[in-house]
Motif scaffolding. Structure first.
Motif, PDB file in Angstrom:
ATOM      1  N   ASP A  39      -3.162-107.959 -86.284  1.00  0.00           N
ATOM      2  CA  ASP A  39      -2.812-108.997 -85.603  1.00  0.00           C
ATOM      3  C   ASP A  39      -1.073-108.596 -84.476  1.00  0.00           C
ATOM      4  O   ASP A  39      -0.291-107.734 -84.974  1.00  0.00           O
ATOM      5  N   GLY A  40      -1.126-109.210 -83.264  1.00  0.00           N
ATOM      6  CA  GLY A  40      -0.254-108.086 -82.318  1.00  0.00           C
ATOM      7  C   GLY A  40      -0.256-107.738 -81.768  1.00  0.00           C
ATOM      8  O   GLY A  40       0.518-106.971 -80.939  1.00  0.00           O
ATOM      9  N   ILE A  41      -1.148-106.392 -82.084  1.00  0.00           N
ATOM     10  CA  ILE A  41      -1.811-105.618 -81.475  1.00  0.00           C
ATOM     11  C   ILE A  41      -2.851-105.899 -80.273  1.00  0.00           C
ATOM     12  O   ILE A  41      -4.058-106.310 -80.915  1.00  0.00           O
ATOM     13  N   SER A  42      -3.054-104.774 -79.140  1.00  0.00           N
ATOM     14  CA  SER A  42      -4.319-105.185 -78.540  1.00  0.00           C
ATOM     15  C   SER A  42      -5.784-104.662 -79.751  1.00  0.00           C
ATOM     16  O   SER A  42      -5.290-103.482 -80.645  1.00  0.00           O
ATOM     17  N   ARG A 154      -1.075 -98.094 -80.769  1.00  0.00           N
ATOM     18  CA  ARG A 154      -1.544 -99.374 -79.496  1.00  0.00           C
ATOM     19  C   ARG A 154       0.425 -99.891 -80.220  1.00  0.00           C
ATOM     20  O   ARG A 154       1.161-100.509 -79.574  1.00  0.00           O
ATOM     21  N   VAL A 155       0.952 -99.203 -81.317  1.00  0.00           N
ATOM     22  CA  VAL A 155       1.647-100.245 -81.530  1.00  0.00           C
ATOM     23  C   VAL A 155       3.189 -99.599 -81.511  1.00  0.00           C
ATOM     24  O   VAL A 155       3.880-100.404 -80.594  1.00  0.00           O
ATOM     25  N   CYS A 156       2.761 -98.533 -80.653  1.00  0.00           N
ATOM     26  CA  CYS A 156       4.047 -97.209 -80.349  1.00  0.00           C
ATOM     27  C   CYS A 156       4.051 -98.019 -78.389  1.00  0.00           C
ATOM     28  O   CYS A 156       5.133 -98.032 -77.880  1.00  0.00           O
ATOM     29  N   ASN A 157       2.640 -98.419 -77.904  1.00  0.00           N
ATOM     30  CA  ASN A 157       2.765 -98.182 -76.513  1.00  0.00           C
ATOM     31  C   ASN A 157       3.281 -99.846 -75.801  1.00  0.00           C
ATOM     32  O   ASN A 157       3.777 -99.870 -75.749  1.00  0.00           O
ATOM     33  N   GLU A 158       2.447-100.825 -77.153  1.00  0.00           N
ATOM     34  CA  GLU A 158       2.676-102.192 -77.107  1.00  0.00           C
ATOM     35  C   GLU A 158       3.728-102.975 -77.621  1.00  0.00           C
ATOM     36  O   GLU A 158       4.348-103.294 -77.183  1.00  0.00           O
ATOM     37  N   VAL A 159       4.512-102.555 -78.434  1.00  0.00           N
ATOM     38  CA  VAL A 159       5.361-102.483 -79.398  1.00  0.00           C
ATOM     39  C   VAL A 159       6.447-102.318 -78.973  1.00  0.00           C
ATOM     40  O   VAL A 159       8.071-102.580 -78.752  1.00  0.00           O
ATOM     41  N   GLU A 160       6.777-101.116 -79.149  1.00  0.00           N
ATOM     42  CA  GLU A 160       8.123 -99.981 -78.993  1.00  0.00           C
ATOM     43  C   GLU A 160       8.293 -99.838 -77.889  1.00  0.00           C
ATOM     44  O   GLU A 160       9.547 -99.485 -77.237  1.00  0.00           O
ATOM     45  N   GLY A 161       6.974 -99.695 -77.213  1.00  0.00           N
ATOM     46  CA  GLY A 161       7.608 -99.640 -75.478  1.00  0.00           C
ATOM     47  C   GLY A 161       7.590 -97.801 -75.911  1.00  0.00           C
ATOM     48  O   GLY A 161       7.617 -97.488 -74.678  1.00  0.00           O
ATOM     49  N   HIS A 163       5.196 -95.191 -76.179  1.00  0.00           N
ATOM     50  CA  HIS A 163       4.141 -94.718 -76.172  1.00  0.00           C
ATOM     51  C   HIS A 163       4.251 -93.137 -76.576  1.00  0.00           C
ATOM     52  O   HIS A 163       3.766 -91.578 -75.163  1.00  0.00           O
ATOM     53  N   THR A 164       4.624 -92.800 -77.289  1.00  0.00           N
ATOM     54  CA  THR A 164       4.542 -91.346 -78.203  1.00  0.00           C
ATOM     55  C   THR A 164       3.814 -90.531 -78.466  1.00  0.00           C
ATOM     56  O   THR A 164       2.726 -90.092 -78.481  1.00  0.00           O
ATOM     57  N   TRP A 165       2.717 -91.759 -78.890  1.00  0.00           N
ATOM     58  CA  TRP A 165       1.327 -91.137 -79.309  1.00  0.00           C
ATOM     59  C   TRP A 165       0.524 -91.222 -78.805  1.00  0.00           C
ATOM     60  O   TRP A 165       0.253 -92.613 -77.696  1.00  0.00           O
ATOM     61  N   ASP A 166      -1.096 -90.344 -78.659  1.00  0.00           N
ATOM     62  CA  ASP A 166      -1.747 -90.597 -78.256  1.00  0.00           C
ATOM     63  C   ASP A 166      -2.715 -89.809 -79.039  1.00  0.00           C
ATOM     64  O   ASP A 166      -2.393 -89.061 -79.886  1.00  0.00           O
TER      65      ASP A 166
END
Lengths: 219, 578
Positions: A39-42, A154-161, A163-166
């Motif tokens: 919940d909360g991420i894409s 997704r949480v790194c990109n969408e919540v923290e902003g 985008h360290t992980w991929d």
């Protein structure tokens, strides 16, 4: 938003148009196993555990919009079997050895396997030779326990902003990478917020000093 | 440019060609290049200069002629006479060809392909109509053969709706493999409410042994551009993308060629702003993929164009609803677009008259494997496999016997000899457990082991899985492991059951078409050649002699223990009786 009506396991239920099937099903108290969903991420639709039968065809409920007149079955014999097989595949893919894992006892993957009744793996263990990344001062990444759900991405990109992980590579050799395949500790974008560690369903991301009850200590 | 000017260019070019004594077209498509057509082209030019024929004879590099296994191919066009096509042309023979046509005495009959050869006679070239007959790059050559008149006609005489209706009426279906009605797709995009729309060509062709799209793109690029502009007009798009696979050998060079072709169309006012002096504008750009097979899946392809990681996303929403950057997008295969111009020029009824009831038109196949004449062929839908393999392909090489035809690449399946007489169309292929696919057709003889074939394609799927969903990422690998066990002799019948169960699961639970069709090669070979699998397991013998059965099954203790206890008990009772 308009109200829609659909059939869930033989019962008529209602939901709102625009809701995902998973949300509607959960609202009506039917339990659907999920791993990559959070919940909360894409949504990703990658673990395929939340598959349900809609009008005779299997579809992942987390990425399917509920619509009028759907006939949904959530626990057919085939689905129960497939979910168990998917679980077996996840365990066969990497080196999931619960007895020596920091998350033993509070691992979502382990709990899900127990819940779905997966007690043995019939497939070949692939036993890949994967490294650990302990370069970060507070956290550790162990690729051996990663199931590539990409919650961390997704949480790194969408919540923290940050985008360290991929993900790098494709198929069976896919791996989570920090920035452009840097050691995590050298990642210029990582804010050390720890959100990725919190959302990881397995022991792939964990705190360096771990007392076994989920309480990390600063090194 | 307007219509009259277009017409004049065509007339002038035809006059110029008509004045020549003869034209020599040297094939410069990839198969011929790899067999040495560059040297042939050079020799042809040198010989023409030596004989002082520069003013009367033209040497140009052309696209594919079809008979790729017999390259390099040289075609000689003599005004008012049928073309002469030569195979296996070496530089020496090339010089002889020029001398022969210049009227000197030279013996080249050995290399001349007879005009009535079944390889050519049985084909019906619609999409490949210009391929090998025109200069690849010069726009005048294409215009001389009626190029861009379809676009001019559409812009002046037809409404966008009428264009979509014509395509619907023609019965054309997507040639990428799925066979979705093209007209329906165009209608969907046309009706989608948006002020910005896109047209995308899928030229990310990755099936092993298939090279139809690439050849079309190389041999007749203007036909594709024209069709894209027609599509743009029909659906209301002003921007098109050609998505080319990056993994093609020499892709970069081809890209420059394609860029030049687009530029020349723009310079002639056939693309860009105010196409043919109408108020319709259409730009075309090229996008190069990084070479992943999964980019051929439409959602992954669009993500790749947008510069993201190419992983499929679940549909719906379909590209026609939400495509590139969220705008409605028309996405078709190169070959599908290749059919558009003939449909507009000759009418939908003409096109609907070719093929079978449900599959209209022609299909291009890359005929490969153990046939005598391999290459690129185009046949009307509904032709039987037997005609394709034994008439056009000239039968099996080295006098061996036919075993199976593999169609559709890694998503397809194998069709055994007993179904040789079934027609080749979307429905019949599906009924046989294979698919039409994009047009790869690999012929296997009795030296091919079906387990090995399935293993080869499964390995391909393992390599090309994007890794997003579990069944495809891990399932393909586990299926490959089971196949490996069968082919090395260490499998039991239990493993075969596990394999079959896994196939079903992966087929039903995978996210995109790649995963859903990955088990097809196994399922179709199991369906038609089950005895071969069982021979591997039960007799530890490979009927085709391909697999090295040098492993033994691992002892299964769950089965073994009760067996030993029973044997012991039987022995004891025997003793008691004695």
């Amino acid at each position: 938003m308009s109200v829609i009506t659909l059939t869930l396991n033989g019962e008529l239920i209602s939901g709102l148009s625009g809701q995902t099937l998973l949300d509607v099903i959960k609202e009506h108290g039917v339990e659907i196993p999920t791993l990559c969903h959070l919940d909360g991420i894409s949504e990703r639709g990658g673990c395929r555990l939340c598959m349900v039968e809609v009008n005779g065809r299997l579809t992942a409920s987390c990425v399917t919009k509920a619509s009028e007149g759907m006939h949904v079955n959530t626990h057919t014999e085939k689905l129960i079997k497939y979910r168990k097989m998917l679980m077996e595949l996840m365990f066969a893919e990497r080196n999931h050895i619960c007895a020596i894992c920091v998350m033993n006892g509070h691992c979502e993957l382990q709990a899900m396997a127990a819940h779905l009744g997966m007690d043995s793996v019939r497939y070949d263990y692939l036993n890949p030779d994967l490294p650990m990344d302990a370069s970060h001062k507070r956290y550790v990444l162990d690729h051996n326990r990663c199931i590539l759900c990409t919650r961390c991405v997704r949480v790194c990109n969408e919540v923290e902003g940050a985008h360290t992980w991929d993900v790098m590579g494709r198929g069976i050799v896919s791996q989570i990478v920090a920035d452009l395949n840097f050691a995590w500790g050298n990642s210029p974008s990582c804010t050390s917020c720890g959100k990725c560690v919190q959302v990881c369903p397995t022991g792939a991301l964990f705190e360096a000093r771990h007392d076994g009850r989920g309480n990390g200590k600063e090194a | 440019m307007n219509r009259n000017e277009l017409y004049e260019i065509g007339v002038r070019e035809r006059e110029r060609q008509g004045k020549l004594r003869f034209r020599i077209l040297s094939c410069a498509s990839t198969p011929c290049l790899s067999s040495g057509s560059r040297a042939v082209y050079q020799t042809l030019q040198d010989t023409v200069s030596q004989l002082g024929l520069d003013a009367e004879v033209e040497v140009v590099s052309s696209g594919c002629n079809g008979m790729c296994s017999r390259g390099p191919i040289v075609r000689v066009q003599v005004p008012d006479a049928p073309d002469a096509v030569y195979s296996f042309v070496t530089p020496q023979i090339a010089a002889e060809i020029v001398r022969h046509h210049a009227g000197e005495d030279a013996d080249i009959t050995h290399n001349l392909i007879p005009a009535d050869a079944p390889f050519f006679a049985k084909q019906q070239r619609v999409v490949l109509g210009n391929s090998g007959r025109i200069d690849q790059e010069r726009i005048e050559g294409y215009i001389a053969r009626g190029g861009y008149t379809a676009l001019a006609h559409v812009l002046r005489e037809m409404t966008p709706e009428a264009v979509c209706d014509a395509i619907t009426h023609s019965g054309l279906r997507g040639r990428g493999g799925a066979g979705y009605p093209t007209g329906l797709k165009w209608q969907l995009v046309r009706k989608a409410p948006s002020d910005k729309k896109f047209v995308v060509v899928n030229c990310d062709e990755g099936d092993p042994g298939a090279y139809m799209d690439r050849t079309l793109l190389e041999s007749d690029p203007h036909r594709l551009l024209e069709a894209m502009a027609i599509a743009g007009y029909a659906v209301g798009a002003d921007q098109g993308y050609i998505f080319v696979r990056g993994g093609y050998p020499g892709a970069e060079k081809r890209l420059h060629q394609l860029e030049r072709v687009i530029r020349s169309a723009e310079q002639h006012g056939l693309l860009g702003g105010r196409v043919l002096d109408s108020n319709f504008s259409f730009r075309i750009d090229i996008r190069l993929g990084a070479g992943a097979f999964v980019c051929g899946e439409e959602t992954a392809l669009m993500l790749s164009i947008m510069g993201k990681r190419a992983q499929p996303v679940p549909r719906p929403p379909y590209p026609a609803q939400r495509g590139l950057w969220g705008y409605p997008t028309l996405l078709n295969n190169v070959e599908t677009f290749g059919n558009i111009v003939p449909i507009i020029l000759n009418g939908a009824d003409w096109y609907a008259g070719i093929g079978t009831e449900k599959s209209k038109g022609t299909k291009v196949f890359a005929l490969a494997g153990k046939v005598n004449y391999g290459g690129l062929i185009e046949v009307p839908m509904g032709m039987t496999l037997r005609e394709i393999i034994f008439d056009i392909g000239g039968g099996i090489r080295d006098g061996r016997s036919f075993k199976a035809a593999q169609t559709g690449g890694p998503s397809g399946g194998c069709i055994p000899a007993k179904h040789l007489d079934s027609p080749v169309d979307y429905e019949s292929m599906k009924a046989l457990g294979s698919i039409m696919g994009s047009g790869g057709l690999i012929v296997l003889d009795d030296t091919s082991c079906m387990v090995d074939v399935a293993k080869f394609f499964m390995h391909f799927c393992v390599d090309e899985s994007c890794g997003k969903c579990v069944p495809c990422r891990v399932g393909t690998m586990e299926m490959y492991r089971q196949l490996e066990k069968i082919s090395n002799g260490s499998a039991t019948m239990k493993d075969l059951d596990i394999l079959e169960e896994l196939c079903e699961m992966v087929r039903e639970t995978s996210l995109c078409g790649l995963g859903q069709s990955a088990p097809n090669p196994v399922l179709s070979t199991l369906r038609h050649f089950r005895e071969e699998y069982e021979a591997h397991i039960k007799e530890r013998h490979c009927p085709a002699g391909t697999c090295h059965m040098n492993e033994v099954p691992v002892l299964d203790l769950v089965d073994e223990l009760p067996r030993r206890i029973q044997a012991k008990a039987a022995m004891l009772t025997e003793k008691e009786v004695a």
